[in-house]
Design an enzyme around this catalytic site. Structure first.
Site, mmCIF file in Angstrom:
data_model
loop_
_atom_site.group_PDB
_atom_site.id
_atom_site.type_symbol
_atom_site.label_atom_id
_atom_site.label_comp_id
_atom_site.label_asym_id
_atom_site.label_seq_id
_atom_site.Cartn_x
_atom_site.Cartn_y
_atom_site.Cartn_z
ATOM 1 N N SER A 110 -3.305 4.449 8.004
ATOM 2 C CA SER A 110 -2.200 4.755 7.101
ATOM 3 C C SER A 110 -2.087 6.257 6.870
ATOM 4 C CB SER A 110 -2.405 4.051 5.757
ATOM 5 O OG SER A 110 -1.446 4.486 4.809
ATOM 6 N N TYR A 132 4.595 7.669 6.950
ATOM 7 C CA TYR A 132 5.630 7.912 5.956
ATOM 8 C C TYR A 132 6.076 9.354 6.172
ATOM 9 C CZ TYR A 132 4.022 3.833 3.239
ATOM 10 O OH TYR A 132 3.685 2.571 2.821
ATOM 11 N N THR A 158 7.137 3.385 8.824
ATOM 12 C CA THR A 158 7.478 2.438 7.755
ATOM 13 C C THR A 158 8.815 2.827 7.143
ATOM 14 O OG1 THR A 158 5.169 1.928 7.267
ATOM 15 C CG2 THR A 158 6.769 1.496 5.535
ATOM 16 N N LYS A 257 8.527 -0.402 11.220
ATOM 17 C CA LYS A 257 7.926 -1.393 10.329
ATOM 18 C C LYS A 257 8.783 -1.584 9.080
ATOM 19 C CE LYS A 257 3.472 -2.446 8.084
ATOM 20 N NZ LYS A 257 3.939 -2.615 6.696
ATOM 21 N N HIS A 281 6.788 -5.667 3.237
ATOM 22 C CA HIS A 281 5.771 -4.794 2.645
ATOM 23 C C HIS A 281 4.819 -5.579 1.735
ATOM 24 C CE1 HIS A 281 5.122 -0.324 2.538
ATOM 25 N NE2 HIS A 281 4.233 -0.702 1.644
#
Length: 382
Positions: A110, A132, A158, A257, A281
């Site tokens: 992540s 992100y 994402t 995603k 999510h």
């Protein structure tokens, strides 16, 4: 139930994690947004799906051989990107990555991790990176390049958080960003001395509380300090041109995603994406969103096998993985399930979660009369 050896399903791991974690950290892991209808909807959607088993099919050997995004995987699922793992266990992201590598399945790092992408380079196996976008776009492009140099094979962007989600409990508990100490959460943390010593204590002995990783050194900030200008995630101005720019700079697999609409899946295909993750999510973005498993069949049909389709949100049993495959997914991604294991017992706990899902997937296939993943299709469903 008081030890890992007494955990016989993901729910057992969940209960063990809940006892170990302070209330605020637990709620970050466990809860959704606003009225929290989504987590129940995700589970109810899985529970509505029923099987139609076949018998006398010689199921003494189950073949799990498969590939996810073109890379071999020992199981039909991967570990999804999950933030704040480092507050549940000391360097918790590394515990998840090691468990995935030992199991022979992909692990997705992540960009909200408290560990730099380069710190995972020692882990063998398939590594992906989730992005992100930062307010300063050059920071995002820099970490994309770093992820490729660190050996990540796929970039997951994402898209289902265009604005920050409304997780009211985080502010109530003081667990927003930045983290705010108050009487409630200080008392809560001190009431969990095992967690406090093994997590906060170890970080303090090694230089201080975790920082927002994957930023330039001068822009990093600890979880108790606000972000510096440009270092906040900002995605409300993203569009398909940004996806095309990432496609141009990323040499590996590109996956979007947070797709729930078939038209968006088709647009992703047109923009050059190699895959999509059908996901809400984990019910942590938009309350009252459609359950991911309900959105899956229409999306799989829309792309017609022209790209990889993965499914996450709500998976708690191996039977859920089989249902996802039967409805058109190439594989699944698990988030909370392995987080529960890691939060309960570190790497061994994450390994236990993977083992439980593997055993349940195998057992479900045998009960259905299926001996390979290639045999799983809609005919297994009632």
């Amino acid at each position: 139930m008081g030890s890992l050896q007494d955990c016989w399903n993901i729910e057992d791991l969940r209960k063990l994690a809940r006892r170990r974690l302070p209330h605020g950290v637990w709620e970050y892991l466990e809860r959704g947004v606003e009225d929290e209808t989504g987590m129940t909807r995700n589970r109810e959607a899985f529970e509505r799906i029923t099987f139609r088993p076949r018998v006398l099919r010689h199921v003494d050997r189950i073949d799990f051989s498969t590939s996810l995004l073109g890379s071999a995987s020992a199981l039909p699922f991967a570990i999804a990107p999950t933030g704040a793992a480092g507050m549940m266990w000391y360097r918790g992201d590394l515990a998840l990555a090691r468990a995935a590598a030992k199991a022979g399945i992909p692990f997705c790092i992540s960009s909200a991790s408290t560990m730099d992408v380069e710190e995972f380079a020692e882990i063998e196996g398939t590594r992906w990176f989730q992005l992100y976008m930062w307010e300063n776009r050059e920071l995002s492009f820099d970490v994309v390049r770093r992820a490729h140099e660190a050996g990540c094979e796929a970039l997951f962007v994402t898209l289902d958080l265009p604005v920050p989600p409304n997780r009211e409990y985080l502010w109530r508990n003081g667990f927003g960003m930045p983290f705010q100490l108050n009487r409630r959460n200080v008392t809560d943390m001190l009431a969990h001395p095992r967690w406090f010593a093994s997590v906060v204590g170890r970080y303090m002995l090694e230089g201080g509380l975790p920082q927002q990783a994957n930023l330039p050194h001068e822009m990093k900030h600890s979880v108790v300090r606000g972000a510096k200008p440009g270092a906040l995630f900002k995605q409300d101005n993203l569009d398909w041109e940004d996806v095309k720019r990432l496609r141009d700079m990323w040499p590996g697999k590109l996956v979007l995603k947070g797709i729930l609409h078939p038209e968006d899946a088709c647009l992703a295909q047109q923009a050059g994406a190699d895959g999509v993750v059908v996901s809400n999510h984990g019910a942590r973005a938009l309350d009252h969103s459609i359950a991911a498993i309900d959105a899956l069949p229409e999306i799989a049909a829309a792309v017609g096998g022209g790209m990889s389709v993965l499914l996450d949100s709500g998976i708690r049993r191996g039977s859920d993985v089989v249902k996802a495959l039967a409805l058109g997914a190439e594989g699944a991604m698990v988030g909370r399930a392995t987080l529960y294991g890691m939060a309960a017992a570190g790497e061994p706990g994450a390994t236990r979660a993977i083992e439980l899902l593997k055993d349940e997937t195998s057992r479900t296939m045998a009960m259905l009369g299926l001996t390979s993943l290639a045999q799983i299709d809609s005919s297994a469903l009632a």
